[in-house]
Design a protein around this motif. Structure first.
Motif, mmCIF file in Angstrom:
data_model
loop_
_atom_site.group_PDB
_atom_site.id
_atom_site.type_symbol
_atom_site.label_atom_id
_atom_site.label_comp_id
_atom_site.label_asym_id
_atom_site.label_seq_id
_atom_site.Cartn_x
_atom_site.Cartn_y
_atom_site.Cartn_z
ATOM 1 N N ILE A 72 0.842 -1.200 0.000
ATOM 2 C CA ILE A 72 0.000 0.000 0.000
ATOM 3 C C ILE A 72 0.875 1.248 0.000
ATOM 4 O O ILE A 72 0.647 2.189 -0.766
ATOM 5 C CB ILE A 72 -0.942 -0.007 1.214
ATOM 6 C CG1 ILE A 72 -1.887 -1.209 1.142
ATOM 7 C CG2 ILE A 72 -1.736 1.297 1.292
ATOM 8 C CD1 ILE A 72 -2.732 -1.403 2.389
ATOM 9 N N PRO A 258 -7.127 -0.157 -1.256
ATOM 10 C CA PRO A 258 -5.771 -0.273 -0.695
ATOM 11 C C PRO A 258 -5.368 -1.717 -0.433
ATOM 12 O O PRO A 258 -4.210 -2.093 -0.665
ATOM 13 C CB PRO A 258 -5.874 0.525 0.623
ATOM 14 C CG PRO A 258 -6.986 1.491 0.393
ATOM 15 C CD PRO A 258 -7.972 0.751 -0.450
ATOM 16 N N LEU A 259 -6.300 -2.534 0.035
ATOM 17 C CA LEU A 259 -5.998 -3.946 0.278
ATOM 18 C C LEU A 259 -5.696 -4.661 -1.032
ATOM 19 O O LEU A 259 -4.784 -5.496 -1.097
ATOM 20 C CB LEU A 259 -7.177 -4.613 0.990
ATOM 21 C CG LEU A 259 -7.010 -6.101 1.353
ATOM 22 C CD1 LEU A 259 -5.800 -6.290 2.251
ATOM 23 C CD2 LEU A 259 -8.274 -6.624 2.024
ATOM 24 N N ALA A 261 -4.400 -3.304 -3.681
ATOM 25 C CA ALA A 261 -3.064 -2.857 -4.092
ATOM 26 C C ALA A 261 -1.984 -3.577 -3.295
ATOM 27 O O ALA A 261 -0.945 -3.979 -3.851
ATOM 28 C CB ALA A 261 -2.937 -1.349 -3.915
ATOM 29 N N GLY A 262 -2.221 -3.756 -1.990
ATOM 30 C CA GLY A 262 -1.247 -4.437 -1.137
ATOM 31 C C GLY A 262 -1.050 -5.887 -1.524
ATOM 32 O O GLY A 262 0.083 -6.382 -1.600
ATOM 33 N N TYR A 265 0.783 -6.167 -4.874
ATOM 34 C CA TYR A 265 2.216 -5.908 -4.704
ATOM 35 C C TYR A 265 2.945 -7.181 -4.280
ATOM 36 O O TYR A 265 4.029 -7.492 -4.796
ATOM 37 C CB TYR A 265 2.421 -4.805 -3.665
ATOM 38 C CG TYR A 265 3.868 -4.526 -3.321
ATOM 39 C CD1 TYR A 265 4.629 -3.654 -4.091
ATOM 40 C CD2 TYR A 265 4.473 -5.137 -2.227
ATOM 41 C CE1 TYR A 265 5.958 -3.386 -3.778
ATOM 42 C CE2 TYR A 265 5.802 -4.885 -1.905
ATOM 43 C CZ TYR A 265 6.535 -4.013 -2.673
ATOM 44 O OH TYR A 265 7.849 -3.763 -2.367
#
Length: 321
Positions: A72, A258-259, A261-262, A265
Motif C-alpha cells: 500500500i 488499498p488492500l 493494491a497491497g 504488490y
C-alpha cells in the motif's frame, strides 16, 4: 520472463534485485534501495542526472514493512515519485521553442498562497487527480454500468464476473489506444530501455550498450503487470461481496482498493523473484501486455537508462535485497 532471455542466460545465475524504474520524457527514472536517479537526454544531446536519497515512510515506521502494508505504501509513494520525475524531465522541454509566458493572476495567487510549497502542492494535486481518474474509469465505472443491468442478472456471482470482464476490457482498450500515440511510443522506447538495463544488471553483466541491447523489453516486475494483477485481484475480492445498494457497492470498492493494491504488490514481488512454472504463469499475461507498453529502444536511449541505473547501484550486492 521472455523466452529470449532464458536462451541467452540459461547458464547464468540471476541476481534478484529490488531496483525498478519508470520512463519519463526523454529519459528514465531508476529507484534503488537507497536512492533515486533521473537521467534525461536534454535538447543539446547531453545527459542530465538528478539524484536523491530514498525517503520512504516504511523506513521511519517499521510496521509499514509488513506484507500487504508495504505494498500500500509502495503504491502511493511510487505515484508521487513518478509525478516528480515526469515534472523534472518536462522542465527541459516545455520552454523549448516557446517564449516564456508571464504568470497569470491565478498563478500569482497560488504562489502567494502556497509560497515555496507550491511545487509540492501541484505534485500531490496531480497524484490525487490521476488516482481519481483511474479509480473512476477502471473501478467505479464498471460497477455502475453492470448496476444498470443488475435486474437482468439474478446470480450475483455472474454479475461480479461481468463487472470484472468489463473492468479488464476497459483497461486493455485504454492501454492499446495510448500505445498508438506517437509521443507515447517514444516514452515506451525508454520504458523498454529501462527493462533491458535492469535485466542486464540482474544477470551480472557489465552495463554497456552492447550487453543491454540483447535483452528483452519485458520484465515481470513492471508497473503494467502490476496494474493487470490489480484488476485480477479485484475481481476475486469483489466477488465475495453480494450485490446490494449501488452506493454501498461503490463505497466497498473504494474501501477495499488499498488492500487490493497491497495484495497485488505481494503477488508481483513474489513472481519477480522466482522462475517457478507457477510464477511464470502468473507473470505471463502481464508480460504479454507489456508488448503494448514497451518498444525497442535505440542506443542513445539505452545509454540514458544505463546512466540512471549506475547512479542508484548499491555499494555492494548485499544491500540490494
Amino acid at each position: 520472463m521472455g523466452e529470449e532471455v532464458f536462451k541467452l542466460d540459461k547458464n547464468k545465475k540471476i541476481h534478484r534485485t529490488s531496483i525498478g524504474g519508470q520512463a519519463v520524457i526523454e529519459g528514465v527514472m531508476m529507484r534503488g534501495p537507497k536512492g533515486i536517479a533521473i537521467a534525461v537526454r536534454t535538447p543539446d544531446g547531453s545527459i542530465t542526472i538528478d539524484k536523491k536519497p530514498v525517503q520512504s515512510l516504511s523506513m521511519k515506521y517499521k510496521i509499514l514493512k509488513a506484507p500487504i502494508l508495504r505494498g500500500i505504501v509502495a503504491f502511493f509513494e511510487s505515484m508521487i515519485v513518478g509525478v516528480k520525475s515526469l515534472m523534472f524531465s518536462a522542465e527541459f522541454y516545455e520552454l523549448e521553442g516557446e517564449e516564456e509566458e508571464q504568470p497569470s493572476k491565478f498563478d500569482k495567487f497560488l504562489e502567494k498562497l502556497f509560497g515555496d510549497k507550491l511545487q509540492d502542492v501541484l505534485i500531490y494535486f496531480s497524484v490525487i487527480t490521476a488516482l481519481l481518474f483511474g479509480i473512476g474509469l477502471f473501478i467505479l465505472l464498471p460497477t455502475v454500468v453492470v448496476g444498470f443491468i443488475r435486474k437482468l442478472v439474478e446470480n450475483h456471482i455472474v454479475a461480479n464476473i461481468a463487472e470484472g470482464v468489463l473492468r479488464i476490457s476497459i483497461f486493455l482498450t485504454y492501454i492499446i489506444l495510448i500505445s498508438r500515440m506517437k509521443d507515447i511510443q517514444r516514452v515506451f522506447q525508454y520504458h523498454g530501455a529501462e527493462h533491458k538495463t535492469i535485466h542486464c544488471y540482474e544477470r551480472n553483466e557489465e552495463l554497456t550498450i552492447e550487453n543491454v541491447r540483447k535483452y528483452t523489453t519485458l520484465h515481470p516486475r513492471c508497473g503494467t503487470s502490476f496494474l493487470l494483477i490489480v484488476m485480477v485481484v479485484s475481481i476475486v475480492m469483489f466477488s465475495f461481496i453480494s450485490w446490494q445498494n449501488i452506493w454501498i457497492r461503490l463505497i466497498s470498492r473504494l474501501l477495499l482498493l488499498p488492500l487490493v493494491a497491497g495484495i497485488s504488490y505481494e503477488v508481483i514481488k513474489f513472481a519477480g523473484r522466482s522462475e517457478h512454472p507457477v510464477t511464470c504463469l502468473i507473470s505471463k499475461p502481464g508480460m504479454m501486455l507489456q508488448k503494448f507498453t514497451t518498444r525497442e529502444p535505440d542506443d542513445s536511449q539505452i545509454e540514458v537508462a544505463i546512466e540512471a541505473l549506475k547512479n542508484v547501484l548499491p555499494e555492494n550486492r548485499e544491500d540490494d535485497k
